[in-house]
Each structure stands twice: as structure tokens, then as C-alpha cells.
Design an enzyme around this catalytic site. Sequence first.
Site, PDB file in Angstrom:
ATOM      1  N   TYR A  29       0.872  -1.170   0.000  1.00 16.69           N
ATOM      2  CA  TYR A  29       0.000   0.000   0.000  1.00 16.69           C
ATOM      3  C   TYR A  29       0.906   1.216   0.000  1.00 16.69           C
ATOM      4  CZ  TYR A  29      -3.785   3.227   0.737  1.00 16.69           C
ATOM      5  OH  TYR A  29      -4.683   4.252   0.549  1.00 16.69           O
ATOM      6  N   PHE A  39      -7.925 -16.622   5.013  1.00 15.21           N
ATOM      7  CA  PHE A  39      -9.177 -16.074   5.525  1.00 15.21           C
ATOM      8  C   PHE A  39      -9.879 -17.056   6.475  1.00 15.21           C
ATOM      9  CE2 PHE A  39     -10.007 -13.023   1.702  1.00 15.21           C
ATOM     10  CZ  PHE A  39      -8.942 -12.241   2.121  1.00 15.21           C
ATOM     11  N   PRO A  67     -23.443 -14.705  10.156  1.00 17.78           N
ATOM     12  CA  PRO A  67     -23.458 -14.278  11.559  1.00 17.78           C
ATOM     13  C   PRO A  67     -22.451 -15.086  12.380  1.00 17.78           C
ATOM     14  CG  PRO A  67     -25.690 -14.669  10.747  1.00 17.78           C
ATOM     15  CD  PRO A  67     -24.752 -15.215   9.712  1.00 17.78           C
TER      16      PRO A  67
END
Length: 290
Positions: free
Chosen positions: A68, A214, A222
Site C-alpha cells: 500500500y 481467511f 453471523p
Amino acid sequence: MTTPLENPASTFLLGGEFSVARMGFGAMRLPAREITGPTNDPATSAAVLRRAVELGVNHIDTAWFYFYGALSANGLIRRVLHPYSEDLVLAAKVGPVRHRDGNWGAPAGPRELVAGVHRSLRELGRDHLDLVYLRLHEDDDDTVAERFGTLAALREKGLIRHLGLSNTTTGQLARAQRIAPVAAVQNMYGLLHRQNPDVLDACTQQGIAFVPFFSLETLGRPEPTEPLARIAARHGATPVQVKLAWTMARSPVVLPIPGTSSVAHVEENIAAADLLLDPEDLATLDALSS
């Protein structure tokens, strides 16, 4: 020097060559908390890397497109850890194309793949890469052979020790294996998103490292806070550690690489390697996907 984790079950022989701690570290969040920014404090990210290695991590997953602005994961790794410990395994990815402004381009062809490997070598300060993944897409079936063959040729030249596939299917894995051995597969997988379980099964059967990314994300589902909190409390752990321990319990070939830009979180994640869930815990967690 790294401090080896004491539990033999917490190590894996990657590619039949590298003994790595099963709990690794993903470098994606070192430059920025999100791929879109803002930039992290470089000193804090450097401290995260140092702490991970101090706690026994010797498998770090990175990519040249983890950046970044002027801050990149590869640059941080080199600045903090070079000269590298002999037991440190650096895994890199190629496949996506990312421009200087952060925007993404079309998937890399053979020329871009070669450039990505050489860029990774320069940025990391290495004369070879321990493991390189080819990042795939669902519609890559027709190009797997050519693109993986490009990396296999670099392996023959000694620039890469082992090859892997990321975001792959069992069909793509089989196509790649006709060209060269596959030492590792890196797919999205976790407690609340168990895509392509057949790929994990294939890796388990063949002794291929399965590196889930991930693994802590809910991906819009949820969060099942009650069972996670209950199991965590019984073990004196945190819900994050329970999710990582469940992932490791799926197979002895699973090598999680949770990433973070927080020293406290990296300590929490690595400690999860010592959390052994009992059959009742696993059954409760297994049922969360049904």
C-alpha cells in the site's frame, strides 16, 4: 534463530524438505489493515514480524502485490528478517497483476509470471524462492498447464524450490501435477466457509500441505458467538483461538497463516497451535456449517 515449537504434532514437512511450524504467518496485512489502506505504522508491522519469528513461526506467506503506497510486505520482511534464518521458509504468490496505483489488471500470462518471480526475488533479497504459488481463478482451466509450466521451468532453473496452487480445484490440481509436483495448496477455508472440501481431502490423501487463508473470516455469515464463547471459556482460550484450532484439527496437513498488524493478535494466533479441542468441541463446531 527461531525457537522450535515443542509439540511434534505442530510441525509439518513441507515439500518433503522443510520442517515448518504448522501455525504460520500471512503477510498481507503488514502494509495496511485492508488492501485499500490506510498504511500501517511500519514500526508496528516490523514488531509483528519479529514477534512471530520469536514465537517459532518459520513459514511466512507473502506476495509482491501485498503493498500500500510505498510500504510492501516483501520490503518489510527483508528489512526485519534479512539475513534469514536457515529454517525460515518464505512462500510467495504470483498470478494477479497489480499496478502502482493499487488497481488490479488482468491475470498474469507467462511473461508477467516470470517478472513476478524475479520481482519477489529482488524484493526479498533471495537467489531462490522456497515455495511459489500460482494464484488461479475459476475460469483458468484452459490456462493452468501453460501458466504452471512457466513456473515449473523456473523451478528447473533453480529459482524456485517447490510449487503450489492457490484458489484451486481438484481438476486444476490434477492438471498441474501432470507437469510438476505440487507441494502446497492455498485455498480459502475456515469454520464458517468450507469451500471445496474435496481439495482438502485430496491434499490429506497425498500429503500435500493445505494452507487456508481467511480462516478467521465470517464472509457475511453471523458469528456463532455462544458456542465459540462457551468452548473458549472451557479451555481458557479465545474464540479466535478456537476457530484456528478447529481448522488445524481438520487434517494434519493444514498449515494456517493468519495475518495481522497487531503484536497482541499475532501472539494470540500462534498460541492457538497448542489448543487441542476434544471430540465434543469438534462435533459442536462441525455442526455450525449445517
